[in-house]
Design a protein around this motif. Structure first.
Motif, PDB file in Angstrom:
ATOM      1  N   ALA A  87       0.900  -1.202   0.018  1.00 57.59           N
ATOM      2  CA  ALA A  87      -0.127   0.250  -0.047  1.00 57.59           C
ATOM      3  C   ALA A  87       0.855   1.316   0.056  1.00 57.59           C
ATOM      4  N   LEU A  88       1.944   1.448   0.981  1.00 60.91           N
ATOM      5  CA  LEU A  88       2.639   2.489   0.904  1.00 60.91           C
ATOM      6  C   LEU A  88       3.543   2.534  -0.419  1.00 60.91           C
ATOM      7  N   GLY A  89       4.122   1.647  -0.804  1.00 61.70           N
ATOM      8  CA  GLY A  89       4.888   1.553  -2.025  1.00 61.70           C
ATOM      9  C   GLY A  89       4.043   1.862  -3.353  1.00 61.70           C
ATOM     10  N   VAL A  90       2.733   1.519  -3.256  1.00 64.72           N
ATOM     11  CA  VAL A  90       1.909   2.103  -4.485  1.00 64.72           C
ATOM     12  C   VAL A  90       1.654   3.438  -4.361  1.00 64.72           C
ATOM     13  N   LEU A  91       1.328   3.964  -3.391  1.00 67.07           N
ATOM     14  CA  LEU A  91       1.220   5.265  -3.152  1.00 67.07           C
ATOM     15  C   LEU A  91       2.483   6.408  -3.396  1.00 67.07           C
ATOM     16  N   ALA A  92       3.663   5.592  -3.128  1.00 63.99           N
ATOM     17  CA  ALA A  92       4.790   6.487  -3.038  1.00 63.99           C
ATOM     18  C   ALA A  92       5.104   6.252  -4.839  1.00 63.99           C
ATOM     19  N   HIS A  93       4.970   5.358  -5.567  1.00 64.17           N
ATOM     20  CA  HIS A  93       5.365   5.461  -6.844  1.00 64.17           C
ATOM     21  C   HIS A  93       4.297   6.291  -7.776  1.00 64.17           C
ATOM     22  N   ARG A  94       3.269   6.241  -7.130  1.00 63.36           N
ATOM     23  CA  ARG A  94       1.962   7.024  -7.982  1.00 63.36           C
ATOM     24  C   ARG A  94       2.246   8.505  -7.470  1.00 63.36           C
ATOM     25  N   THR A  95       2.682   8.778  -6.542  1.00 69.12           N
ATOM     26  CA  THR A  95       3.258  10.303  -6.116  1.00 69.12           C
ATOM     27  C   THR A  95       4.155  10.722  -7.248  1.00 69.12           C
ATOM     28  N   ARG A  96       5.458   9.780  -7.389  1.00 67.32           N
ATOM     29  CA  ARG A  96       6.343  10.314  -8.306  1.00 67.32           C
ATOM     30  C   ARG A  96       5.841  10.179  -9.826  1.00 67.32           C
ATOM     31  N   GLN A  97       4.860   9.175 -10.236  1.00 63.19           N
ATOM     32  CA  GLN A  97       4.378   9.352 -11.397  1.00 63.19           C
ATOM     33  C   GLN A  97       3.652  10.498 -11.711  1.00 63.19           C
ATOM     34  N   ALA A  98       2.771  11.047 -10.743  1.00 60.05           N
ATOM     35  CA  ALA A  98       2.037  12.383 -10.870  1.00 60.05           C
ATOM     36  C   ALA A  98       2.916  13.274 -10.942  1.00 60.05           C
ATOM     37  N   ALA A  99       4.118  13.392 -10.068  1.00 65.05           N
ATOM     38  CA  ALA A  99       5.133  14.651 -10.092  1.00 65.05           C
ATOM     39  C   ALA A  99       5.687  14.594 -11.466  1.00 65.05           C
ATOM     40  N   LEU A 100       5.907  13.539 -12.094  1.00 64.28           N
ATOM     41  CA  LEU A 100       6.764  13.351 -13.534  1.00 64.28           C
ATOM     42  C   LEU A 100       5.666  14.091 -14.494  1.00 64.28           C
ATOM     43  N   ARG A 101       4.315  13.926 -14.393  1.00 63.51           N
ATOM     44  CA  ARG A 101       3.447  14.368 -15.278  1.00 63.51           C
ATOM     45  C   ARG A 101       3.235  15.881 -14.967  1.00 63.51           C
ATOM     46  N   HIS A 102       3.449  16.246 -13.648  1.00 61.88           N
ATOM     47  CA  HIS A 102       3.233  17.707 -13.278  1.00 61.88           C
ATOM     48  C   HIS A 102       4.464  17.996 -12.494  1.00 61.88           C
ATOM     49  N   VAL A 103       5.313  18.444 -13.305  1.00 61.06           N
ATOM     50  CA  VAL A 103       6.680  18.793 -12.436  1.00 61.06           C
ATOM     51  C   VAL A 103       6.459  19.799 -11.628  1.00 61.06           C
ATOM     52  N   TRP A 104       5.689  20.817 -11.507  1.00 62.68           N
ATOM     53  CA  TRP A 104       5.479  22.004 -10.462  1.00 62.68           C
ATOM     54  C   TRP A 104       4.936  21.055  -9.206  1.00 62.68           C
ATOM     55  N   LEU A 105       4.536  20.103  -9.209  1.00 64.72           N
ATOM     56  CA  LEU A 105       3.956  19.329  -8.018  1.00 64.72           C
ATOM     57  C   LEU A 105       5.079  19.321  -6.826  1.00 64.72           C
ATOM     58  N   ALA A 106       6.342  18.994  -7.513  1.00 65.56           N
ATOM     59  CA  ALA A 106       7.373  18.768  -6.560  1.00 65.56           C
ATOM     60  C   ALA A 106       7.678  20.205  -5.653  1.00 65.56           C
ATOM     61  N   ASP A 107       7.258  21.405  -6.159  1.00 64.17           N
ATOM     62  CA  ASP A 107       7.574  22.515  -5.338  1.00 64.17           C
ATOM     63  C   ASP A 107       6.584  22.537  -4.281  1.00 64.17           C
ATOM     64  N   LEU A 108       5.336  21.976  -4.422  1.00 62.70           N
ATOM     65  CA  LEU A 108       4.223  22.274  -3.409  1.00 62.70           C
ATOM     66  C   LEU A 108       4.347  20.842  -2.441  1.00 62.70           C
ATOM     67  N   LEU A 109       5.155  19.926  -2.662  1.00 61.14           N
ATOM     68  CA  LEU A 109       4.952  18.944  -1.643  1.00 61.14           C
ATOM     69  C   LEU A 109       5.813  19.127  -0.557  1.00 61.14           C
ATOM     70  N   GLY A 110       5.470  18.344   0.619  1.00 61.61           N
ATOM     71  CA  GLY A 110       6.329  18.568   1.676  1.00 61.61           C
ATOM     72  C   GLY A 110       6.069  19.563   2.632  1.00 61.61           C
ATOM     73  N   GLY A 111       5.116  20.375   2.366  1.00 59.66           N
ATOM     74  CA  GLY A 111       4.887  21.643   3.229  1.00 59.66           C
ATOM     75  C   GLY A 111       3.713  21.237   4.204  1.00 59.66           C
ATOM     76  N   ARG A 112       2.552  21.955   4.570  1.00 57.41           N
ATOM     77  CA  ARG A 112       1.406  21.679   5.577  1.00 57.41           C
ATOM     78  C   ARG A 112       0.742  20.906   4.568  1.00 57.41           C
ATOM     79  N   PRO A 113      -0.044  20.020   5.495  1.00 56.28           N
ATOM     80  CA  PRO A 113      -0.973  19.007   4.719  1.00 56.28           C
ATOM     81  C   PRO A 113      -1.876  19.746   3.919  1.00 56.28           C
ATOM     82  N   THR A 114      -2.120  19.136   2.732  1.00 62.27           N
ATOM     83  CA  THR A 114      -2.961  19.221   1.703  1.00 62.27           C
ATOM     84  C   THR A 114      -4.550  18.934   2.232  1.00 62.27           C
ATOM     85  N   LEU A 115      -5.554  19.923   2.407  1.00 61.88           N
ATOM     86  CA  LEU A 115      -6.603  19.582   3.275  1.00 61.88           C
ATOM     87  C   LEU A 115      -7.848  19.753   2.163  1.00 61.88           C
ATOM     88  N   GLY A 116      -7.464  19.426   0.853  1.00 61.27           N
ATOM     89  CA  GLY A 116      -8.709  19.239   0.034  1.00 61.27           C
ATOM     90  C   GLY A 116      -9.161  17.762   0.263  1.00 61.27           C
TER      91      GLY A 116
END
Length: 230
Positions: A87-116
């Protein structure tokens, strides 16, 4: 004034909804990064006046919140994997894949939790993977540790991609360009560990490197989840 001279009335407002705004903002970010995203530019993309968008959002920060949450929907798997590690592995790999599709996402990861809703669903999926396997504080630290690795690895990979685009040099071309300098520096004998890494280390691609590092982090999590005998 003749009928031919009379100006035509303005066209009716373009139909608009929040999903159209989000899609337009993501398209702008994908094309030009976060600097290309603003309420005014999104409005222009939609052929609408900026004031119409303010009925849906108040600030650029809210616009960024919306597009980040929308991309988090891409991270959620269709089905919950069988065990916590998968489960954690799938979420991690899918996060990476999303960031490669939307490279700007890397700039917004790791801050305060996303509340949407999608961001909270991703957080829920990470926590649920470990639910019942350890006390809640251990679960929180484990999820935070995996997240820190994933965010750092993605940012490093995206930084390399941006460097390639900015310089026009692939990784191999960059290595060839600076190879003579590195060879001269290593020949001084001041950097024996680095020299060994350069000459004897095995180079792997970004995906393999990410997967290996993730496995090591999950090994560490597994050790913390092992309860001592009662």
């Amino acid at each position: 004034m003749t009928v031919w001279d009379r100006p035509e009335p303005p066209p009716p407002p373009v139909p608009l909804d929040r999903q159209q705004i989000i899609a337009a903002a993501i398209a702008l970010a994908d094309e030009g990064g976060l600097g290309a995203v603003s309420v005014r530019k999104v409005a222009a993309r939609l052929n609408a006046g900026p004031m119409r968008l303010y009925g849906y959002i108040s600030t650029k920060d809210e616009l960024l919140d919306l597009i980040v949450d929308e991309v988090h929907a891409e991270i959620l798997p269709d089905e919950r994997p069988g065990d916590w590690r998968e489960a954690l592995g799938v979420l991690a790999h899918r996060t990476r894949q999303a960031a490669l599709r939307h490279v700007w996402l890397a700039d917004l990861l790791g801050g305060r939790p996303t509340l949407g809703p999608n961001g909270m669903a991703v957080t829920e999926a990470n926590l649920a993977a470990l639910d019942g396997l350890a006390d809640i504080d251990t679960v929180l630290r484990a999820v935070a540790t995996v997240s820190a690795y994933v965010t750092g690895a993605i940012r490093r990979e995206i930084a390399n991609l941006r460097a390639e685009r900015a310089t026009g040099l692939s990784k191999r071309e960059w290595q060839r360009a600076f190879g003579p300098h590195v060879t001269t520096m290593l020949a001084t004998g001041r950097f024996p560990a680095l020299s060994k890494a350069v000459h004897d280390g095995t180079e792997v691609d970004a995906e393999a490197s990410f997967a290996t590092g993730l496995d090591w982090v999950l090994d560490a999590v597994a050790a913390k989840l092992t309860r001592p005998p009662a």
